[in-house]
Motif scaffolding. Structure first.
Motif, short mmCIF file in Angstrom:
data_model
loop_
_atom_site.label_atom_id
_atom_site.label_comp_id
_atom_site.label_asym_id
_atom_site.label_seq_id
_atom_site.Cartn_x
_atom_site.Cartn_y
_atom_site.Cartn_z
N UNK A 21 -1.58 7.05 8.08
CA UNK A 21 -0.63 7.64 7.39
C UNK A 21 -0.17 6.31 6.70
N UNK A 22 -0.28 5.13 7.21
CA UNK A 22 0.43 3.83 6.27
C UNK A 22 -0.90 3.37 5.33
N UNK A 23 -1.90 3.83 5.77
CA UNK A 23 -3.09 3.44 4.67
C UNK A 23 -3.14 4.53 3.74
N UNK A 45 3.95 19.94 12.00
CA UNK A 45 4.79 19.05 11.31
C UNK A 45 3.88 17.87 11.21
N UNK A 46 4.66 16.84 10.15
CA UNK A 46 4.12 15.85 9.96
C UNK A 46 4.44 14.73 11.08
N UNK A 47 3.46 14.13 11.80
CA UNK A 47 3.80 13.19 12.88
C UNK A 47 4.49 11.91 12.59
N UNK A 48 3.83 11.27 11.67
CA UNK A 48 4.33 9.89 11.35
C UNK A 48 4.71 9.75 9.78
N UNK A 49 5.74 8.88 9.78
CA UNK A 49 5.76 8.45 8.22
C UNK A 49 4.97 7.43 7.76
N UNK A 50 4.58 6.59 8.63
CA UNK A 50 3.71 5.52 8.13
C UNK A 50 4.57 4.39 7.54
N UNK A 51 3.87 3.03 7.47
CA UNK A 51 4.56 1.96 6.65
C UNK A 51 4.69 2.29 5.20
N UNK A 71 -2.56 3.34 -0.29
CA UNK A 71 -3.61 3.83 -1.37
C UNK A 71 -2.87 4.87 -2.44
N UNK A 72 -1.86 5.55 -2.05
CA UNK A 72 -1.12 6.22 -2.95
C UNK A 72 -0.38 5.36 -4.00
N UNK A 73 0.30 4.24 -3.49
CA UNK A 73 0.97 3.10 -4.46
C UNK A 73 -0.06 2.47 -5.29
N UNK A 74 -1.20 2.11 -4.66
CA UNK A 74 -1.97 1.54 -5.56
C UNK A 74 -2.64 2.59 -6.81
N UNK A 75 -2.91 3.60 -6.22
CA UNK A 75 -3.08 4.54 -7.42
C UNK A 75 -2.15 4.67 -8.48
N UNK A 76 -0.78 4.78 -8.14
CA UNK A 76 0.26 4.91 -9.00
C UNK A 76 0.25 3.52 -10.02
N UNK A 77 -0.11 2.35 -9.43
CA UNK A 77 -0.04 1.11 -10.05
C UNK A 77 -1.21 1.09 -10.87
N UNK A 116 -0.19 -4.15 3.12
CA UNK A 116 -0.39 -2.96 4.10
C UNK A 116 -1.90 -2.48 4.33
N UNK A 117 -2.45 -2.62 2.99
CA UNK A 117 -3.98 -2.38 3.27
C UNK A 117 -4.70 -3.38 4.19
N UNK A 118 -4.47 -4.64 3.97
CA UNK A 118 -4.81 -5.53 4.72
C UNK A 118 -4.63 -5.40 6.05
N UNK A 119 -3.37 -5.44 6.36
CA UNK A 119 -2.81 -5.37 7.86
C UNK A 119 -3.52 -3.96 8.71
N UNK A 120 -3.37 -2.99 7.81
CA UNK A 120 -3.85 -1.65 8.51
C UNK A 120 -5.32 -1.43 8.51
N UNK A 121 -5.95 -2.05 7.62
CA UNK A 121 -7.34 -1.94 7.68
C UNK A 121 -7.99 -2.65 8.88
N UNK A 122 -7.50 -3.99 8.76
CA UNK A 122 -7.79 -4.86 10.08
C UNK A 122 -7.64 -4.14 11.43
N UNK A 123 -6.32 -3.43 11.47
CA UNK A 123 -6.23 -2.62 12.86
C UNK A 123 -6.93 -1.70 13.03
N UNK A 124 -7.48 -0.88 11.88
CA UNK A 124 -8.51 0.21 11.75
C UNK A 124 -9.85 -0.29 12.35
N UNK A 125 -10.17 -1.48 11.68
CA UNK A 125 -11.54 -2.16 11.98
C UNK A 125 -11.84 -2.53 13.61
#
Length: 128
Positions: free
Chosen positions: A74-76, A27-33, A80-86, A44-53
């Motif tokens: 999941x949030x990242x 099953x999918x574990x998380x929905x993500x932001x 990225x999917x939204x950026x791709x659509x945009x 979200x990219x800025x926030x979650x990239x900082x957390x990953x870093x």
């Protein structure tokens, strides 16, 4: 050797098959932001990239760190999917500007060109 080897071998095959079934039904574990807009995706990219870093800067990663990274992705991925659509939308708008300019449709060039620039500026501002 015949009957004694068959039973353990059959057990191993059955366990391997059931493990494959369970692994594929994960099953999918998380929905993500979510990222409903380009602006939200970039935030979200800025926030979650900082957390990953922050996690990746550790000298060693624990199992808890791995789980945290897994959750962050999941949030990242959503961002990225939204950026791709945009970006696809931005490219389509630019193509409308291009085709309209070939046909000398001034009003269409102006309307679509302004739409393109507004959208592009949002992307470019995030890179500053």
């Amino acid at each position: 050797m015949g009957k004694k080897c068959v039973k353990p071998l059959a057990m191993v095959v059955m366990l391997a098959c059931s493990a494959t079934v369970f692994a594929s039904e994960r099953p999918d574990h998380y929905q993500g932001q979510t990222a409903e807009s380009l602006e939200q995706a970039l935030a979200n990219l800025t926030t979650y990239n900082a957390k990953l870093k922050t996690v990746l800067e550790k000298s060693e990663l624990s199992l808890q760190d791995m789980a945290h990274i897994h959750e962050l992705t999941y949030s990242l991925e959503n961002a990225l999917q939204r950026v791709d659509v945009e970006l696809d939308s931005l490219a389509a708008t630019l193509e409308e500007v291009h085709l309209s300019s070939e046909k000398a449709h001034g009003e269409q060039v102006k309307t679509q060109g302004e739409k393109y620039l507004k959208h592009a500026e949002t992307l470019l501002q995030s890179g500053r």
